[in-house]
Design an enzyme around this catalytic site. Structure first.
Site, PDB file in Angstrom:
ATOM      1  CE  LYS A 160     -45.578 -18.008  12.966  1.00 57.93           C
ATOM      2  NZ  LYS A 160     -44.163 -17.766  12.885  1.00 57.93           N
TER       3      LYS A 160
HETATM    4  N1  GLU Z   1     -41.978 -17.138  15.717  1.00 60.30           N
HETATM    5  C1  GLU Z   1     -40.630 -16.996  15.239  1.00 60.30           C
HETATM    6  C2  GLU Z   1     -40.618 -16.865  13.723  1.00 60.30           C
HETATM    7  O1  GLU Z   1     -41.574 -16.490  13.137  1.00 60.30           O
HETATM    8  C3  GLU Z   1     -39.694 -18.057  15.781  1.00 60.30           C
HETATM    9  C4  GLU Z   1     -39.988 -19.482  15.427  1.00 60.30           C
HETATM   10  C5  GLU Z   1     -39.126 -20.480  16.168  1.00 60.30           C
HETATM   11  O2  GLU Z   1     -38.216 -20.064  16.859  1.00 60.30           O
HETATM   12  O3  GLU Z   1     -39.415 -21.666  16.027  1.00 60.30           O
HETATM   13  O4  GLU Z   1     -39.607 -17.041  13.082  1.00 60.30           O
END
Ligand code: GLU
Length: 430
Positions: free
Chosen positions: A119
């Site tokens: 993240k």
């Molecule tokens: N931000 C989204 C999540 O928390 C998507 C992450 C992604 O598609 O890599 O799952």
């Protein structure tokens, strides 16, 4: 003495300290106990592998200079590259991002994706920045992240406060650096730049699909069900529309500026028009205003937290009045609230790492399509998405019933166990 203590590792991860990180660690500890994981494996599997903090000086439109803080945390490297969103929000910290990266690991493992979790985030208020300032900030962040990311290293995607345009800028900045176009560096791009059909809607539609499965499981008739949705961004709004398609009446929604209630059901099309003009649900005339606290306590069949972490807490977990708690956000329920929900078997929880997995699953499809330069129809994307979600739902439900544990513990155990197995099979390195 545990391995973590012998290595002095706990003092080494002080910089991750944050309520969400503590929450993710607490959840992990419960899972490790449940799986009877050897003490020596725990710190190795729990703590993020690596992180990068960057200072981001940008020029504001008025000519002044401002420095923002940016972060990226990669949780484990055992299954392939790392994957996860990029968040723009004033409260972003390294610790929050670390917690979100841990949850991404268990989510990817639960759905069988060949990724570790990651993240990223920038502490900023994207609504207070112009488009040109956001572009400069995104390009600057990408530049600083170049040694840390790559289509086989770490792939970003949208999260709270970012969108397709953010991903387009990232992809362009990375491509300019490489000297050729690299679509697979990010997912959630515009379809015209190598994005996948269905990616934008994937998280919300996945939430709708899983709620429908949960309604079947507990014998709830969708045409008699009402839903309350906290957060009306990309996930909450699509989830609301998706539920409406299944025949569910949406009686309350909210965003940062406030909530709305209408016992007869909100007209989502009118609401969407209002949001397109005003950038908020607040002020919508065909509903009464309500507070966030009232919204979460509104009697309904389906409650969908689709905003930020730690919304269902010790203070309100006893007051939520629903049959299905569908966690479209990451980490919306604290462990203290979980303890209360464990004593309320009438509430069926679809845990976050399952409920919102549709987004990363279609991100995986986008990455695969980009690597092959071969693109699928929306029907193919949705069909493959629902198959994966169906598999993960059934496995979680079966585990929960067989072992007589909560849906959350079942989902987390499945995810954590897969990461543990991969790490053990490979050895100490990843
Ligand atoms: N931000 C989204 C999540 O928390 C998507 C992450 C992604 O598609 O890599 O799952």
């Amino acid at each position: 003495m545990s391995v973590a203590e012998t290595l002095g590792f706990f003092s080494g991860v002080q910089f991750y300290d944050h309520p969400s990180f503590r929450m993710a660690c607490q959840q992990f500890d419960t899972v490790a106990e449940h799986l009877q994981m050897p003490e020596s494996d725990r710190a190795w599997i729990k703590f993020p592998k690596r992180s990068l903090t960057v200072a981001l000086p940008i020029q504001r439109d008025d000519g002044s200079m401002e420095v923002f803080s940016g972060y990226r945390v990669q949780h484990h490297l055992a299954l392939g590259p790392t994957k996860g969103g990029l968040r723009y929000h004033p409260d972003v910290t390294l610790g929050e991002v670390a917690a979100l990266a841990m949850w991404m690991s268990w989510k990817c493992a639960l759905t069988g994706l060949p990724y570790g979790g990651a993240k990223g985030g920038i502490a900023c208020d994207p609504r207070a920045l112009s488009a040109t300032e956001l572009e400069r900030l995104t390009r600057r962040y990408t530049q600083e992240m170049i040694p840390f990311i790559g289509p086989q290293i770490d792939i970003m995607a949208p999260d709270v406060g970012t969108n397709e345009q953010t991903m387009a800028w990232m992809m362009d900045s990375y491509s300019v650096h490489m000297g050729h176009t690299v679509p697979s560096i990010v997912t959630g791009k515009p379809v015209g730049l190598g994005g996948s059909l269905g990616r934008r809607e994937a998280t919300g539609r996945g939430v709708g699909y899983l709620i429908n499965r949960a309604m079947d499981t507990i014998g709830l008739n969708s045409s008699q069900a009402t839903a309350v949705v906290q957060g009306f961004g990309n996930v909450g709004s699509v989830a609301a529309f998706s539920l409406a398609k299944y025949g569910v009446k949406i009686i309350a929604v909210s965003d940062v500026n406030g909530g709305l209630f209408n016992s007869k059901g909100l007209d989502l099309y009118q609401l969407e028009k209002h949001v397109a003009q005003r950038k908020t649900v607040a002020g919508f005339s065909e509903a009464e205003p309500i507070t966030n606290e009232q919204l979460l306590a509104t009697p309904c069949e389906i409650l969908v937290p689709a905003a930020l972490e730690r919304q269902i807490t010790e203070a309100n977990a006893g007051k939520i009045d629903c049959r299905i708690l569908a966690e479209a956000a990451n980490g919306p329920t604290t462990p203290e609230a979980d303890a209360i929900l464990d004593r309320r078997p009438e509430v069926f929880v679809i845990p976050d790492i399952l409920c919102n997995a549709g987004g990363v699953v279609v991100s995986y499809f986008e990455w695969v399509q980009d690597l092959q330069s071969f693109f699928w129809t929306e029907t193919e994307v949705m069909d493959k998405l629902f198959r994966i979600l169906e598999g993960a739902f059934v496995q979680t439900l079966n585990t929960s019933r067989k072992r007589k544990i909560s849906m959350r513990l079942a989902a987390l155990s499945l995810g954590v166990k897969r990461v543990q197995e991969a790490k053990r099979a490979r050895g100490l390195f990843p």
